[in-house]
Design a protein around this motif. Structure first.
Motif, mmCIF file in Angstrom:
data_model
loop_
_atom_site.group_PDB
_atom_site.id
_atom_site.type_symbol
_atom_site.label_atom_id
_atom_site.label_comp_id
_atom_site.label_asym_id
_atom_site.label_seq_id
_atom_site.Cartn_x
_atom_site.Cartn_y
_atom_site.Cartn_z
ATOM 1 N N VAL A 259 26.484 -6.250 23.336
ATOM 2 C CA VAL A 259 27.200 -5.057 23.197
ATOM 3 C C VAL A 259 27.592 -4.683 24.635
ATOM 4 O O VAL A 259 26.719 -4.533 25.387
ATOM 5 N N GLU A 260 28.809 -4.957 25.295
ATOM 6 C CA GLU A 260 29.485 -5.071 26.388
ATOM 7 C C GLU A 260 30.113 -3.863 26.913
ATOM 8 O O GLU A 260 31.025 -3.652 25.832
ATOM 9 N N ARG A 261 30.339 -3.229 28.010
ATOM 10 C CA ARG A 261 31.248 -2.281 28.326
ATOM 11 C C ARG A 261 32.696 -3.089 28.472
ATOM 12 O O ARG A 261 32.559 -3.959 28.804
ATOM 13 N N SER A 262 33.760 -2.356 28.070
ATOM 14 C CA SER A 262 35.166 -2.906 28.198
ATOM 15 C C SER A 262 35.957 -1.723 28.453
ATOM 16 O O SER A 262 36.549 -1.216 27.482
ATOM 17 N N LEU A 268 31.729 -5.769 20.920
ATOM 18 C CA LEU A 268 30.534 -6.539 20.327
ATOM 19 C C LEU A 268 30.971 -8.126 20.529
ATOM 20 O O LEU A 268 32.025 -8.291 20.343
ATOM 21 N N VAL A 269 29.962 -8.752 21.247
ATOM 22 C CA VAL A 269 30.134 -10.300 21.362
ATOM 23 C C VAL A 269 29.302 -11.052 20.567
ATOM 24 O O VAL A 269 28.176 -10.797 20.853
ATOM 25 N N TRP A 270 29.745 -12.219 19.831
ATOM 26 C CA TRP A 270 28.887 -13.047 19.148
ATOM 27 C C TRP A 270 29.349 -14.478 19.576
ATOM 28 O O TRP A 270 30.287 -14.788 19.365
ATOM 29 N N ARG A 271 28.075 -14.893 20.103
ATOM 30 C CA ARG A 271 28.442 -16.394 20.728
ATOM 31 C C ARG A 271 27.317 -17.417 20.194
ATOM 32 O O ARG A 271 26.383 -16.959 19.983
ATOM 33 N N GLU A 272 27.793 -18.441 19.776
ATOM 34 C CA GLU A 272 27.095 -19.711 19.311
ATOM 35 C C GLU A 272 27.328 -20.727 20.135
ATOM 36 O O GLU A 272 28.353 -20.954 20.588
ATOM 37 N N ARG A 273 26.195 -21.197 20.399
ATOM 38 C CA ARG A 273 26.227 -22.569 21.490
ATOM 39 C C ARG A 273 25.553 -23.586 20.886
ATOM 40 O O ARG A 273 24.473 -23.359 20.150
ATOM 41 N N ASP A 274 25.809 -24.808 21.342
ATOM 42 C CA ASP A 274 25.152 -26.184 20.927
ATOM 43 C C ASP A 274 24.980 -26.114 19.540
ATOM 44 O O ASP A 274 24.119 -26.947 19.005
ATOM 45 N N GLY A 275 26.126 -25.926 18.682
ATOM 46 C CA GLY A 275 26.161 -26.186 17.369
ATOM 47 C C GLY A 275 27.107 -27.568 17.296
ATOM 48 O O GLY A 275 27.249 -28.227 18.036
ATOM 49 N N PRO A 276 27.647 -27.450 15.972
ATOM 50 C CA PRO A 276 28.569 -28.945 15.580
ATOM 51 C C PRO A 276 29.622 -28.622 16.603
ATOM 52 O O PRO A 276 30.281 -27.430 17.109
ATOM 53 N N ALA A 277 30.420 -29.677 16.921
ATOM 54 C CA ALA A 277 31.648 -29.648 17.575
ATOM 55 C C ALA A 277 32.601 -28.734 16.932
ATOM 56 O O ALA A 277 32.681 -28.515 16.011
ATOM 57 N N PRO A 278 33.354 -27.974 17.818
ATOM 58 C CA PRO A 278 34.296 -26.918 17.149
ATOM 59 C C PRO A 278 35.152 -27.466 16.376
ATOM 60 O O PRO A 278 35.443 -26.700 15.169
ATOM 61 N N GLU A 279 35.445 -28.567 16.529
ATOM 62 C CA GLU A 279 36.696 -29.296 15.594
ATOM 63 C C GLU A 279 36.248 -29.212 14.208
ATOM 64 O O GLU A 279 37.057 -29.441 13.127
ATOM 65 N N GLU A 280 34.973 -29.312 14.102
ATOM 66 C CA GLU A 280 34.130 -29.391 12.614
ATOM 67 C C GLU A 280 34.248 -28.159 11.862
ATOM 68 O O GLU A 280 33.744 -28.203 10.549
ATOM 69 N N LYS A 281 34.630 -27.188 12.543
ATOM 70 C CA LYS A 281 34.497 -25.803 11.915
ATOM 71 C C LYS A 281 35.675 -25.560 11.049
ATOM 72 O O LYS A 281 36.687 -25.764 11.588
ATOM 73 N N ALA A 282 35.507 -24.899 10.011
ATOM 74 C CA ALA A 282 36.598 -24.327 9.492
ATOM 75 C C ALA A 282 37.396 -23.199 9.797
ATOM 76 O O ALA A 282 36.651 -22.122 9.956
ATOM 77 N N GLU A 283 38.557 -23.223 10.101
ATOM 78 C CA GLU A 283 39.241 -22.001 10.582
ATOM 79 C C GLU A 283 39.973 -21.284 9.575
ATOM 80 O O GLU A 283 40.722 -20.454 9.846
ATOM 81 N N ARG A 284 40.139 -22.024 8.615
ATOM 82 C CA ARG A 284 40.744 -21.071 7.325
ATOM 83 C C ARG A 284 40.002 -19.619 6.800
ATOM 84 O O ARG A 284 38.789 -19.383 6.873
#
Length: 331
Positions: A259-262, A268-284
């Motif tokens: 939770v950051e000042r803006s 609210l910021v949720w970050r995922e790293r070192d997971g599957p390549a972004p193009e493998e994610k469903a954006e639907r």
């Protein structure tokens, strides 16, 4: 048939209509004009018109543009009138109205005599119930994916030991049940629940026991009851997605929550790293995304997702009033 005298002359009927937030009106098709009591005028955000007539277009201006043709079309059929439609309210949202009427005569003139009432609260409750039913279906479907993912996680960690696998799964499923309880608006922590406590409670069934794949920034931020209820559901959805096809579906994936000042508000910021390549994610966009958006709008704004080279990032503006400790530090 509704008589004009009954609509406009009986004091006890006027009082009853006012108490029920029901307005009365009369429409002259020859003049394409209508007159309305104070209650109906207020619903259409017009000046009280107890004794005067106004062009139909003046009423139509208050009706949502997608509903105008429906209402006007109903008037032109000369059949008993019934229409459900939206009008703009003072805050820029919409109110839901229902109008009914019957044709009659005043002297030799044809008239439509009707009533209008505001059922916005009932409509909102109906939509909330539909959302709840959809959420339950969504959760049941997700539960099988979660359990399958947990079996895969613990099978790798148990190294073929069936007893160790069974014990670990029992612990995970117990944590999953507690997380479900928390996201159904039950708070075992009492007052002053922090963001860090909430994230760990919801994330426990999805993460290693030492939480070494989770980072929380601003974890001391306290939450209002509304924020706890909303974020419990949202975090449960996001952790579920991370386990199914995000950072937690790989051995090295990580999640950071902050939770950051803006400006004058919070984000609210949720970050995922070192997971599957972004193009493998469903954006639907599915039900889960729509559910999270609807919930977050209760304490801020709908989230915005970004699929960058490093992984998924979700941002959502928050209303500081729901995070009293953070708001107090910023003053």
């Amino acid at each position: 048939m509704l008589e004009t005298n009954a609509l406009y002359a009986e004091p006890h009927l006027r009082r009853a209509l006012h108490a029920a937030n029901v307005g009365s009106w009369e429409y002259d098709p020859a003049a394409r004009a209508a007159k309305a009591d104070a209650q109906t005028s207020a619903l259409f955000r017009l000046e009280p018109m107890d004794t005067g007539w106004a062009p139909l277009d003046q009423f139509a201006m208050a009706i949502h543009q997608e509903d105008v043709d429906l209402v006007i079309g109903q008037l032109e059929t000369r059949k008993p009138f019934e229409a459900v439609f939206r009008i703009a309210n003072e805050s820029g949202g919409v109110r839901w109205l229902r109008s009914v009427g019957e044709w009659g005569a005043e002297g030799t003139q044809e008239r439509l005599f009707g009533l209008t009432f505001d059922f916005t609260k009932e409509r909102d409750r109906e939509l909330e119930l539909e959302l709840l039913i959809g959420e339950m279906r969504h959760r049941v479907g997700n539960a099988f994916s979660i359990i399958s993912g947990l079996i895969g996680l613990e099978a790798r960690a148990s190294d073929g030991d069936a007893n160790a696998l069974a014990a670990a799964l029992r612990a995970r499923l117990g944590a999953m049940a507690r997380a479900q309880t928390l996201s159904f608006n039950e708070n075992p922590f009492g007052e002053g629940l922090s963001l860090g406590d909430l994230v760990e409670a919801i994330g426990q069934p999805f993460l290693p026991a030492n939480f070494d794949r989770l980072d929380v920034v601003g974890g001391e931020t306290t939450l209002s009851d509304e924020a706890r209820s909303v974020l419990s559901l949202v975090f449960y959805e996001w952790f579920t997605n991370a386990l199914k096809y995000g950072a937690l579906s790989t051995p090295d994936g990580r999640i950071a929550v902050a939770v950051e000042r803006s400006g004058d508000g919070l984000e609210l910021v949720w970050r995922e790293r070192d997971g599957p390549a972004p193009e493998e994610k469903a954006e639907r966009e599915g039900f889960g995304e729509r559910l999270c958006a609807a919930m977050l709008m209760k304490i801020g704004r709908a989230p915005v997702s970004e699929f960058g080279a490093e992984g998924l990032t979700i941002r959502a503006a928050l209303d500081p009033r729901h995070f009293p400790q953070t708001a107090a530090r910023a003053e």
